[in-house]
Design a protein around this motif. Structure first.
Motif, PDB file in Angstrom:
ATOM      1  N   LEU A 155      12.161 -53.365-149.835  1.00  0.00           N
ATOM      2  CA  LEU A 155      11.736 -52.266-148.959  1.00  0.00           C
ATOM      3  C   LEU A 155      12.262 -50.934-149.474  1.00  0.00           C
ATOM      4  N   LEU A 156      13.463 -50.951-150.084  1.00  0.00           N
ATOM      5  CA  LEU A 156      14.107 -49.681-150.432  1.00  0.00           C
ATOM      6  C   LEU A 156      13.932 -49.279-151.893  1.00  0.00           C
ATOM      7  N   ILE A 157      13.744 -50.209-152.808  1.00  0.00           N
ATOM      8  CA  ILE A 157      13.653 -49.825-154.226  1.00  0.00           C
ATOM      9  C   ILE A 157      12.186 -49.622-154.581  1.00  0.00           C
ATOM     10  N   THR A 158      11.496 -50.657-155.004  1.00  0.00           N
ATOM     11  CA  THR A 158      10.050 -50.518-155.157  1.00  0.00           C
ATOM     12  C   THR A 158       9.415 -51.643-154.365  1.00  0.00           C
ATOM     13  N   PRO A 159       8.344 -51.321-153.667  1.00  0.00           N
ATOM     14  CA  PRO A 159       7.713 -52.368-152.868  1.00  0.00           C
ATOM     15  C   PRO A 159       7.039 -53.406-153.755  1.00  0.00           C
ATOM     16  N   THR A 160       7.621 -54.613-153.803  1.00  0.00           N
ATOM     17  CA  THR A 160       6.985 -55.739-154.495  1.00  0.00           C
ATOM     18  C   THR A 160       7.056 -56.914-153.534  1.00  0.00           C
ATOM     19  N   GLY A 161       6.312 -57.954-153.819  1.00  0.00           N
ATOM     20  CA  GLY A 161       6.399 -59.184-153.036  1.00  0.00           C
ATOM     21  C   GLY A 161       6.214 -58.962-151.550  1.00  0.00           C
ATOM     22  N   VAL A 162       7.056 -59.591-150.739  1.00  0.00           N
ATOM     23  CA  VAL A 162       6.880 -59.465-149.292  1.00  0.00           C
ATOM     24  C   VAL A 162       7.195 -58.035-148.834  1.00  0.00           C
ATOM     25  N   GLY A 163       8.089 -57.351-149.545  1.00  0.00           N
ATOM     26  CA  GLY A 163       8.383 -55.955-149.205  1.00  0.00           C
ATOM     27  C   GLY A 163       7.132 -55.102-149.319  1.00  0.00           C
ATOM     28  N   ASP A 164       6.337 -55.369-150.353  1.00  0.00           N
ATOM     29  CA  ASP A 164       5.076 -54.637-150.538  1.00  0.00           C
ATOM     30  C   ASP A 164       4.113 -54.952-149.401  1.00  0.00           C
ATOM     31  N   LEU A 165       4.012 -56.239-149.047  1.00  0.00           N
ATOM     32  CA  LEU A 165       3.095 -56.613-147.956  1.00  0.00           C
ATOM     33  C   LEU A 165       3.514 -55.928-146.650  1.00  0.00           C
ATOM     34  N   ILE A 166       4.827 -55.891-146.396  1.00  0.00           N
ATOM     35  CA  ILE A 166       5.299 -55.267-145.154  1.00  0.00           C
ATOM     36  C   ILE A 166       4.977 -53.768-145.166  1.00  0.00           C
ATOM     37  N   THR A 167       5.329 -53.066-146.247  1.00  0.00           N
ATOM     38  CA  THR A 167       5.096 -51.609-146.264  1.00  0.00           C
ATOM     39  C   THR A 167       3.599 -51.300-146.267  1.00  0.00           C
ATOM     40  N   TYR A 168       2.829 -52.087-147.031  1.00  0.00           N
ATOM     41  CA  TYR A 168       1.397 -51.782-147.110  1.00  0.00           C
ATOM     42  C   TYR A 168       0.731 -51.981-145.752  1.00  0.00           C
ATOM     43  N   HIS A 169       0.960 -53.123-145.144  1.00  0.00           N
ATOM     44  CA  HIS A 169       0.280 -53.377-143.875  1.00  0.00           C
ATOM     45  C   HIS A 169       0.759 -52.428-142.783  1.00  0.00           C
ATOM     46  N   ARG A 170       1.993 -51.977-142.893  1.00  0.00           N
ATOM     47  CA  ARG A 170       2.474 -50.987-141.939  1.00  0.00           C
ATOM     48  C   ARG A 170       1.773 -49.661-142.189  1.00  0.00           C
ATOM     49  N   ALA A 171       1.630 -49.285-143.466  1.00  0.00           N
ATOM     50  CA  ALA A 171       1.015 -47.999-143.793  1.00  0.00           C
ATOM     51  C   ALA A 171      -0.444 -47.941-143.359  1.00  0.00           C
ATOM     52  N   VAL A 172      -1.140 -49.068-143.420  1.00  0.00           N
ATOM     53  CA  VAL A 172      -2.544 -49.042-143.032  1.00  0.00           C
ATOM     54  C   VAL A 172      -2.739 -49.579-141.608  1.00  0.00           C
ATOM     55  N   ALA A 173      -1.646 -49.641-140.854  1.00  0.00           N
ATOM     56  CA  ALA A 173      -1.676 -49.983-139.433  1.00  0.00           C
ATOM     57  C   ALA A 173      -2.238 -51.370-139.146  1.00  0.00           C
ATOM     58  N   GLU A 174      -2.069 -52.309-140.095  1.00  0.00           N
ATOM     59  CA  GLU A 174      -2.453 -53.703-139.819  1.00  0.00           C
ATOM     60  C   GLU A 174      -1.191 -54.435-139.376  1.00  0.00           C
ATOM     61  N   TYR A 175      -0.805 -54.171-138.119  1.00  0.00           N
ATOM     62  CA  TYR A 175       0.502 -54.638-137.663  1.00  0.00           C
ATOM     63  C   TYR A 175       0.579 -56.158-137.540  1.00  0.00           C
ATOM     64  N   ALA A 176      -0.562 -56.795-137.220  1.00  0.00           N
ATOM     65  CA  ALA A 176      -0.523 -58.256-137.100  1.00  0.00           C
ATOM     66  C   ALA A 176      -0.124 -58.862-138.440  1.00  0.00           C
ATOM     67  N   HIS A 177      -0.670 -58.314-139.523  1.00  0.00           N
ATOM     68  CA  HIS A 177      -0.331 -58.821-140.856  1.00  0.00           C
ATOM     69  C   HIS A 177       1.144 -58.561-141.153  1.00  0.00           C
ATOM     70  N   MET A 178       1.604 -57.370-140.769  1.00  0.00           N
ATOM     71  CA  MET A 178       3.002 -57.023-141.025  1.00  0.00           C
ATOM     72  C   MET A 178       3.934 -58.018-140.334  1.00  0.00           C
ATOM     73  N   TYR A 179       3.654 -58.280-139.045  1.00  0.00           N
ATOM     74  CA  TYR A 179       4.519 -59.214-138.319  1.00  0.00           C
ATOM     75  C   TYR A 179       4.404 -60.624-138.868  1.00  0.00           C
ATOM     76  N   ALA A 180       3.206 -60.983-139.355  1.00  0.00           N
ATOM     77  CA  ALA A 180       3.040 -62.318-139.920  1.00  0.00           C
ATOM     78  C   ALA A 180       3.964 -62.489-141.125  1.00  0.00           C
ATOM     79  N   VAL A 181       4.038 -61.444-141.963  1.00  0.00           N
ATOM     80  CA  VAL A 181       4.904 -61.527-143.144  1.00  0.00           C
ATOM     81  C   VAL A 181       6.364 -61.632-142.713  1.00  0.00           C
ATOM     82  N   ILE A 182       6.752 -60.778-141.763  1.00  0.00           N
ATOM     83  CA  ILE A 182       8.152 -60.785-141.317  1.00  0.00           C
ATOM     84  C   ILE A 182       8.498 -62.145-140.710  1.00  0.00           C
ATOM     85  N   ALA A 183       7.596 -62.648-139.854  1.00  0.00           N
ATOM     86  CA  ALA A 183       7.862 -63.934-139.211  1.00  0.00           C
ATOM     87  C   ALA A 183       7.976 -65.029-140.255  1.00  0.00           C
ATOM     88  N   PHE A 184       7.123 -64.956-141.287  1.00  0.00           N
ATOM     89  CA  PHE A 184       7.167 -65.973-142.329  1.00  0.00           C
ATOM     90  C   PHE A 184       8.519 -65.953-143.047  1.00  0.00           C
TER      91      PHE A 184
END
Lengths: 327, 270
Positions: free
Chosen positions: B214-243
């Motif tokens: 989340l803090l260095i460069t968004p890769t892997g799940v960090g990328d999925l979290i930041t990307y889905h948050r940036a494009v307001a796809e919150y269900a996807h964001m929570y799915a990644v976090i929950a996973f």
């Protein structure tokens, strides 16, 4: 006893409100900003100072990210936000509208001239942009479309200064940076990097937005802020050097280090030349361009032509301001 | 004969008792998960916040991300710094911790560093790491190690320090060499606590890898979290976090079982 105390308290509160809402539209407006105010925000800060002189005190709250600012506006913790909340409006139906295009995206694709000289050379090559779904990525994708090329991969390196540093170190060969870092690259390594031309990108970089409720209930305060922002935008576009005097006049960013303070004038000169500050705060046509651009960035879904600008923008405040200030 | 039969019956009834208890525990656990998901669903439907999706949407987003392969792909990317960081921390941490426990000189040098590191807000140190190691894999591995290493080292150190002194004295009185004292008494006696440290290290490593992404460069799940948050796809964001949470919980539960099986015979039946 308790009742009469409550009554007195209510009377005092009512009196306070009556005084506050007196002759001038005295009001405090909280603005959430997903960044830390720096050189680029000076014009906005000047406008907020002038709004204060007209009785609208703007309290600027810095938050970590643009989307947190949007959350703050949606939850009512902030009145106005700064950014481009297209995705929030479309995907979670947030009841907010943008009402002023404060600046348009001005980014510069730069390449290491040892390897590339023009857009065609980037075909099948790797580039670096800010983040997935960002404006920088959308610009690079748009240019690839226009020039009929395809990148082999896009890597994500947040921060123009980080990408500029990586260009200087040679770890990346093609990227896109902001004006300040383009100048940095040109100063540190003259001739080693080339800026590739981009035409016709006028997407919104920063817009002001608020809840539809706030826009109707506090139209007077919104009007003051919009008018002052437009006035400053016009002033700095006509005379970029004036921003330095305005900064002194209002005592803005007093802790700015000298090397950053030296950046102020070049930054505004360049932004003014590039027409980065719209004189009329945006338009339906500009917003229509945004829909296509942010669709490419992944922020918006669906065919841009099927999207309705009115679902995202409320041009009432800028129309009133332009009517008052003139074109 | 009669006694043997009675003993068999007693054993059988104890076994069926424990089986029944096992089923009952499972039922309660499932009920607890069900209650959590229902509360989530209701909270999402009220909604508590526009950006807080109900459980059903998150589950659908999770299924979609599994189907299109984006989640498994991202997770493989995240596993790289995690496995590297935790692996290096495990080897380095156990060696350092044991050495610190055995040699006062090494303890004097190492203990303050790791005690300070354990107390440090590592998120604030991440930018410093990028200044030195850049923004690639190396930085992320270092961040994972910054979180995982101290707890492994300190557990190893304390484990060795708290080895039963009478066992050590016994080994010496049987003329055990120093190497035999360490290999035959100290390490076996310290291993449960060392292993507990490794488990805590893995848990810290999960925190570290998500922080780094989340803090260095968004890769892997960090990328999925930041990307889905940036494009307001919150269900996807929570799915990644929950996973990530579920994966980490399952991994840790597995390690705990392994720990009990290997080192805690007294807890095995509990």
């Amino acid at each position: 006893m308790k009742r009469s105390m409550l009554g007195i308290a209510a009377a005092v509160a009512a009196l306070g409100m009556a005084l506050a809402g007196g002759a001038r539209a005295d009001q405090t407006v909280t603005v959430a900003f997903g960044d830390v105010p720096s050189v680029e925000s000076l014009a906005m800060l000047v406008a907020f100072e002038r709004a204060r002189e007209r009785g609208v005190t703007v309290e600027l709250v810095s938050v970590e990210e643009e989307d947190i600012a949007a959350q703050a506006v949606v939850s009512g913790q902030a009145d106005i936000g700064i950014g481009t909340p297209y995705a929030m409006i479309q995907k979670v139906k947030a009841p907010i509208r943008m009402f002023l295009q404060m600046s348009v995206l001005r980014f510069y694709p730069v390449v290491n001239t040892e390897f590339y000289r023009e857009w065609k050379d980037l075909d099948g090559q790797e580039i670096a942009v800010h983040s997935r779904g960002s404006g920088t990525e959308a610009i690079m994708k748009l240019m690839a479309q226009k020039h009929g090329i395809a990148y082999s991969s896009i890597s994500y390196v947040p921060g123009s200064e980080v990408r500029a540093g990586a260009m200087l170190e040679g770890t990346i060969k093609a990227t896109i940076v902001d004006a300040a870092n383009r100048r940095l690259l040109e100063e540190k390594a003259p001739g080693r990097f080339a800026v590739l031309p981009i035409e016709g990108v006028n997407a919104t970089d920063e817009a002001l937005y608020a809840s539809t409720e706030f826009l109707t209930e506090h139209a007077a305060a919104v009007d003051v802020i919009v008018e002052e922002l437009l006035k400053v935008a016009r002033e700095v576009t006509a005379d970029p050097a004036s921003i330095v005097k305005l900064r002194e006049q209002y005592g803005l960013l007093p802790d700015l280090p000298a090397d950053l303070a030296a950046e102020i004038e070049p930054y505004f000169a360049e932004s003014a030349a590039a027409q980065a500050f719209p004189a009329n705060g945006g338009s339906a046509a500009a917003a229509q361009d945004d829909l296509a651009f942010y669709g490419l960035a992944g922020q918006l879904e669906g065919d841009p032509a099927s999207l309705n600008v009115a679902d995202f923008w409320d041009f009432g405040p800028t129309e009133r301001a332009v009517a008052k200030l003139g074109q | 004969m009669a006694l043997a039969r009675r003993m068999d019956e007693a054993a059988a009834s104890a076994a069926s008792d424990s089986a029944r208890r096992g089923t009952r525990t499972l039922v309660w656990r499932l009920a607890s998960v069900g209650l959590f998901c229902t509360t989530w669903e209701i909270a999402g439907r009220i909604p508590v916040n526009l950006a807080f999706p109900p459980f059903s949407e998150v589950a659908l987003a999770f299924a979609a991300m599994l189907a299109d392969g984006s989640l498994p792909r991202a997770f493989l990317v995240t596993l790289q710094p995690l496995v590297l960081g935790v692996g290096l921390s495990a080897v380095l941490g156990v060696v350092l911790g044991v050495a610190m426990g055995l040699r006062p000189g090494i303890e004097w040098l190492g203990a303050p560093v790791f005690i300070v590191l354990q107390a440090a807000p590592v998120a604030a140190l991440v930018p410093l790491v990028t200044f030195v190691y850049g923004i690639g894999l190396a930085s992320k591995v270092i961040v994972v190690m910054l979180l995982a290493l101290p707890v492994i080292v300190l557990n190893g150190y304390k484990a060795v320090r708290n080895v039963n002194p009478s066992l050590v004295a016994m080994c010496r009185s049987f003329q055990g060499t120093p190497a035999q004292v360490v290999l035959k008494v100290v390490l076996p006696d310290a291993s449960p606590v060392i292993f507990a440290g490794l488990r805590l290290g893995v848990s810290a490593g999960f925190i570290g890898v998500v922080l780094a992404e989340l803090l260095i460069t968004p890769t892997g799940v960090g990328d999925l979290i930041t990307y889905h948050r940036a494009v307001a796809e919150y269900a996807h964001m929570y799915a990644v976090i929950a996973f990530v949470i579920v994966f980490s919980a399952v991994t840790l539960a597995g390690l705990q079982r392994l720990e009990i099986a290997l080192f805690r015979p007294e807890k095995r039946t509990a």
